[in-house]
Design a protein around this motif. Structure first.
Motif, PDB file in Angstrom:
ATOM      1  N   LEU A  45       9.118   1.883  -4.076  1.00 51.62           N
ATOM      2  CA  LEU A  45       9.144   0.872  -3.035  1.00 51.62           C
ATOM      3  C   LEU A  45       7.477   0.546  -3.068  1.00 51.62           C
ATOM      4  O   LEU A  45       6.834   1.306  -3.264  1.00 51.62           O
ATOM      5  CB  LEU A  45       9.573   1.098  -1.791  1.00 51.62           C
ATOM      6  CG  LEU A  45       9.572   0.052  -0.809  1.00 51.62           C
ATOM      7  CD1 LEU A  45      10.779   0.142   0.231  1.00 51.62           C
ATOM      8  CD2 LEU A  45       8.268   0.333   0.141  1.00 51.62           C
ATOM      9  N   LEU A  46       7.212  -0.826  -3.450  1.00 51.03           N
ATOM     10  CA  LEU A  46       5.718  -1.199  -3.080  1.00 51.03           C
ATOM     11  C   LEU A  46       5.646  -1.932  -1.920  1.00 51.03           C
ATOM     12  O   LEU A  46       6.514  -2.824  -1.590  1.00 51.03           O
ATOM     13  CB  LEU A  46       5.486  -1.936  -4.362  1.00 51.03           C
ATOM     14  CG  LEU A  46       5.722  -1.319  -5.509  1.00 51.03           C
ATOM     15  CD1 LEU A  46       5.312  -2.267  -6.897  1.00 51.03           C
ATOM     16  CD2 LEU A  46       4.725  -0.018  -5.889  1.00 51.03           C
ATOM     17  N   THR A  53      -1.919  -2.350  -3.024  1.00 45.89           N
ATOM     18  CA  THR A  53      -0.651  -2.270  -3.062  1.00 45.89           C
ATOM     19  C   THR A  53      -0.177  -0.640  -2.856  1.00 45.89           C
ATOM     20  O   THR A  53      -0.850   0.051  -3.443  1.00 45.89           O
ATOM     21  CB  THR A  53       0.031  -2.769  -4.507  1.00 45.89           C
ATOM     22  OG1 THR A  53      -0.514  -3.971  -4.832  1.00 45.89           O
ATOM     23  CG2 THR A  53       1.122  -2.329  -4.847  1.00 45.89           C
ATOM     24  N   VAL A  54       0.522  -0.393  -1.954  1.00 44.25           N
ATOM     25  CA  VAL A  54       0.925   0.827  -1.764  1.00 44.25           C
ATOM     26  C   VAL A  54       2.229   1.038  -2.639  1.00 44.25           C
ATOM     27  O   VAL A  54       3.052   0.457  -2.438  1.00 44.25           O
ATOM     28  CB  VAL A  54       1.187   1.120  -0.182  1.00 44.25           C
ATOM     29  CG1 VAL A  54       1.599   2.224   0.241  1.00 44.25           C
ATOM     30  CG2 VAL A  54      -0.066   0.532   0.681  1.00 44.25           C
ATOM     31  N   ARG A 149      -2.756   4.400   8.791  1.00 41.14           N
ATOM     32  CA  ARG A 149      -3.747   5.138   7.408  1.00 41.14           C
ATOM     33  C   ARG A 149      -3.589   3.963   6.426  1.00 41.14           C
ATOM     34  O   ARG A 149      -4.628   4.264   5.414  1.00 41.14           O
ATOM     35  CB  ARG A 149      -2.928   6.607   7.144  1.00 41.14           C
ATOM     36  CG  ARG A 149      -3.719   6.948   6.086  1.00 41.14           C
ATOM     37  CD  ARG A 149      -2.965   8.635   5.644  1.00 41.14           C
ATOM     38  NE  ARG A 149      -1.533   8.735   5.611  1.00 41.14           N
ATOM     39  CZ  ARG A 149      -0.934   8.214   4.437  1.00 41.14           C
ATOM     40  NH1 ARG A 149      -1.434   7.890   3.360  1.00 41.14           N
ATOM     41  NH2 ARG A 149       0.618   8.397   4.538  1.00 41.14           N
ATOM     42  N   LEU A 150      -2.442   3.591   6.160  1.00 41.79           N
ATOM     43  CA  LEU A 150      -2.127   2.760   4.848  1.00 41.79           C
ATOM     44  C   LEU A 150      -2.720   1.244   5.071  1.00 41.79           C
ATOM     45  O   LEU A 150      -2.837   0.370   4.306  1.00 41.79           O
ATOM     46  CB  LEU A 150      -0.903   2.771   4.431  1.00 41.79           C
ATOM     47  CG  LEU A 150      -0.426   4.087   3.856  1.00 41.79           C
ATOM     48  CD1 LEU A 150       1.050   4.138   3.657  1.00 41.79           C
ATOM     49  CD2 LEU A 150      -1.123   4.558   2.519  1.00 41.79           C
ATOM     50  N   GLY A 151      -3.018   0.985   6.329  1.00 40.98           N
ATOM     51  CA  GLY A 151      -3.183  -0.386   6.766  1.00 40.98           C
ATOM     52  C   GLY A 151      -2.593  -1.277   6.874  1.00 40.98           C
ATOM     53  O   GLY A 151      -2.526  -2.649   6.607  1.00 40.98           O
ATOM     54  N   LEU A 152      -1.275  -1.037   6.879  1.00 42.51           N
ATOM     55  CA  LEU A 152       0.018  -1.916   7.036  1.00 42.51           C
ATOM     56  C   LEU A 152      -0.019  -2.774   8.299  1.00 42.51           C
ATOM     57  O   LEU A 152      -0.322  -2.253   9.287  1.00 42.51           O
ATOM     58  CB  LEU A 152       1.339  -1.107   6.897  1.00 42.51           C
ATOM     59  CG  LEU A 152       1.384  -0.051   5.709  1.00 42.51           C
ATOM     60  CD1 LEU A 152       2.703   0.713   5.391  1.00 42.51           C
ATOM     61  CD2 LEU A 152       1.105  -0.980   4.314  1.00 42.51           C
ATOM     62  N   PRO A 154       2.152  -6.430  10.411  1.00 42.52           N
ATOM     63  CA  PRO A 154       3.034  -7.348  10.112  1.00 42.52           C
ATOM     64  C   PRO A 154       2.724  -8.410   9.233  1.00 42.52           C
ATOM     65  O   PRO A 154       1.521  -9.017   9.349  1.00 42.52           O
ATOM     66  CB  PRO A 154       3.434  -7.982  11.705  1.00 42.52           C
ATOM     67  CG  PRO A 154       2.924  -6.643  12.428  1.00 42.52           C
ATOM     68  CD  PRO A 154       1.645  -6.105  11.824  1.00 42.52           C
ATOM     69  N   GLY A 155       3.855  -8.879   8.479  1.00 42.16           N
ATOM     70  CA  GLY A 155       3.393  -9.902   7.487  1.00 42.16           C
ATOM     71  C   GLY A 155       3.228  -9.274   6.217  1.00 42.16           C
ATOM     72  O   GLY A 155       3.251 -10.076   4.998  1.00 42.16           O
ATOM     73  N   ASP A 156       2.659  -8.076   5.995  1.00 41.72           N
ATOM     74  CA  ASP A 156       2.885  -7.373   4.708  1.00 41.72           C
ATOM     75  C   ASP A 156       4.065  -7.428   4.016  1.00 41.72           C
ATOM     76  O   ASP A 156       5.190  -7.256   4.805  1.00 41.72           O
ATOM     77  CB  ASP A 156       2.252  -5.940   4.723  1.00 41.72           C
ATOM     78  CG  ASP A 156       0.581  -5.896   5.108  1.00 41.72           C
ATOM     79  OD1 ASP A 156       0.163  -6.919   5.154  1.00 41.72           O
ATOM     80  OD2 ASP A 156       0.270  -4.689   5.402  1.00 41.72           O
ATOM     81  N   ARG A 157       4.257  -7.503   2.917  1.00 41.19           N
ATOM     82  CA  ARG A 157       5.543  -7.570   1.925  1.00 41.19           C
ATOM     83  C   ARG A 157       5.841  -6.345   1.262  1.00 41.19           C
ATOM     84  O   ARG A 157       4.978  -5.954   0.558  1.00 41.19           O
ATOM     85  CB  ARG A 157       5.319  -8.976   1.128  1.00 41.19           C
ATOM     86  CG  ARG A 157       6.764  -9.112   0.174  1.00 41.19           C
ATOM     87  CD  ARG A 157       6.742 -10.381  -0.366  1.00 41.19           C
ATOM     88  NE  ARG A 157       6.072 -11.641   0.227  1.00 41.19           N
ATOM     89  CZ  ARG A 157       6.767 -12.627   0.880  1.00 41.19           C
ATOM     90  NH1 ARG A 157       8.327 -12.154   1.064  1.00 41.19           N
ATOM     91  NH2 ARG A 157       6.403 -13.250   1.350  1.00 41.19           N
ATOM     92  N   LEU A 158       7.113  -6.090   1.469  1.00 44.63           N
ATOM     93  CA  LEU A 158       7.736  -4.698   0.597  1.00 44.63           C
ATOM     94  C   LEU A 158       8.415  -5.496  -0.656  1.00 44.63           C
ATOM     95  O   LEU A 158       8.963  -6.446  -0.499  1.00 44.63           O
ATOM     96  CB  LEU A 158       8.734  -4.202   1.395  1.00 44.63           C
ATOM     97  CG  LEU A 158       8.307  -3.228   2.650  1.00 44.63           C
ATOM     98  CD1 LEU A 158       7.562  -3.825   3.675  1.00 44.63           C
ATOM     99  CD2 LEU A 158       9.362  -2.551   3.039  1.00 44.63           C
ATOM    100  N   ARG A 159       8.166  -4.828  -1.649  1.00 49.78           N
ATOM    101  CA  ARG A 159       9.122  -5.110  -2.973  1.00 49.78           C
ATOM    102  C   ARG A 159       9.920  -3.986  -3.428  1.00 49.78           C
ATOM    103  O   ARG A 159       9.590  -2.669  -3.463  1.00 49.78           O
ATOM    104  CB  ARG A 159       8.056  -5.211  -4.224  1.00 49.78           C
ATOM    105  CG  ARG A 159       7.327  -6.508  -3.956  1.00 49.78           C
ATOM    106  CD  ARG A 159       6.574  -6.865  -5.064  1.00 49.78           C
ATOM    107  NE  ARG A 159       5.362  -6.155  -5.168  1.00 49.78           N
ATOM    108  CZ  ARG A 159       4.282  -5.866  -6.360  1.00 49.78           C
ATOM    109  NH1 ARG A 159       5.029  -5.919  -7.418  1.00 49.78           N
ATOM    110  NH2 ARG A 159       3.264  -5.374  -6.035  1.00 49.78           N
ATOM    111  N   HIS A 160      11.258  -4.479  -3.209  1.00 48.21           N
ATOM    112  CA  HIS A 160      12.215  -3.414  -3.440  1.00 48.21           C
ATOM    113  C   HIS A 160      13.498  -4.259  -3.793  1.00 48.21           C
ATOM    114  O   HIS A 160      13.759  -5.349  -3.204  1.00 48.21           O
ATOM    115  CB  HIS A 160      12.627  -2.342  -2.456  1.00 48.21           C
ATOM    116  CG  HIS A 160      13.469  -1.381  -2.713  1.00 48.21           C
ATOM    117  ND1 HIS A 160      14.921  -1.591  -2.310  1.00 48.21           N
ATOM    118  CD2 HIS A 160      13.374  -0.039  -3.011  1.00 48.21           C
ATOM    119  CE1 HIS A 160      15.525  -0.500  -2.671  1.00 48.21           C
ATOM    120  NE2 HIS A 160      14.683   0.410  -2.948  1.00 48.21           N
ATOM    121  N   GLY A 161      14.479  -3.760  -4.397  1.00 46.58           N
ATOM    122  CA  GLY A 161      15.847  -4.502  -4.635  1.00 46.58           C
ATOM    123  C   GLY A 161      16.568  -5.095  -3.449  1.00 46.58           C
ATOM    124  O   GLY A 161      17.246  -5.949  -3.631  1.00 46.58           O
TER     125      GLY A 161
END
Length: 172
Positions: A45-46, A53-54, A149-152, A154-161
């Protein structure tokens, strides 16, 4: 006869000392001592957050039984792992921490893969509801503190099926 009696007593004592011997419905903690964590396979998952990009490895809980158990009974989780709960329809979601021993960050995710809200550092074993602010498709659970810690945000986007984008897809 005395030897038989001694063997019977020894057998009862040995059985009483076995792990889980007190695991019975009369003991209020019986389910905690006998339950084991889920062992679901992980997949990539990204998360696109600003210019970064995490990359994470997530277990996918996409049926009612898997969602019900979630991360219960886990004593730890790697820093780059999580669990993605796919609810298969857009709805307001409430989660809890029953039988969950590790504190978590819960990221509520819209159908387009964007983070709707983040519930940071949820309390282990709590029966309090942790809810999305609005309708979402999924929830991503990470170790407590990971979102910060990851700087996430609201509004950030996940990439996954689950969101119609494979973890290998290029940025939009």
């Amino acid at each position: 006869m005395r030897l038989v009696s001694l063997l019977i007593v020894a057998t009862f004592v040995a059985c009483a000392l076995l792990p889980g011997a007190d695991a019975q419905p009369g003991n209020p903690d019986w389910h905690i001592r006998t339950a084991t964590p889920q062992d679901l396979p992980t997949e990539p998952l990204l998360i696109d957050s600003g210019d970064e990009t995490v990359r994470l490895a997530v277990a996918l809980a996409d049926d009612p039984g898997e969602r019900r158990v979630g991360l219960m009974f886990r004593s730890d989780m790697a820093a780059d792992e999580g669990m993605l709960f796919d609810f298969a329809r857009v709805q307001r979601v409430s989660m809890w921490m029953k039988n969950t021993f590790i504190p978590l960050d819960m990221l509520f995710i819209r159908p387009d893969g964007t983070i709707e809200s983040i519930a940071a550092n949820t309390t282990p074993l709590s029966l309090d509801s942790v809810s999305s602010a609005g309708p979402v498709l999924a929830v991503l659970e990470l170790n407590a503190g990971a979102a910060q810690r990851l700087g996430l945000e609201p509004g950030d986007r996940l990439r996954h099926g689950v969101f119609g984008t494979a973890a290998g897809d290029a940025h939009d």
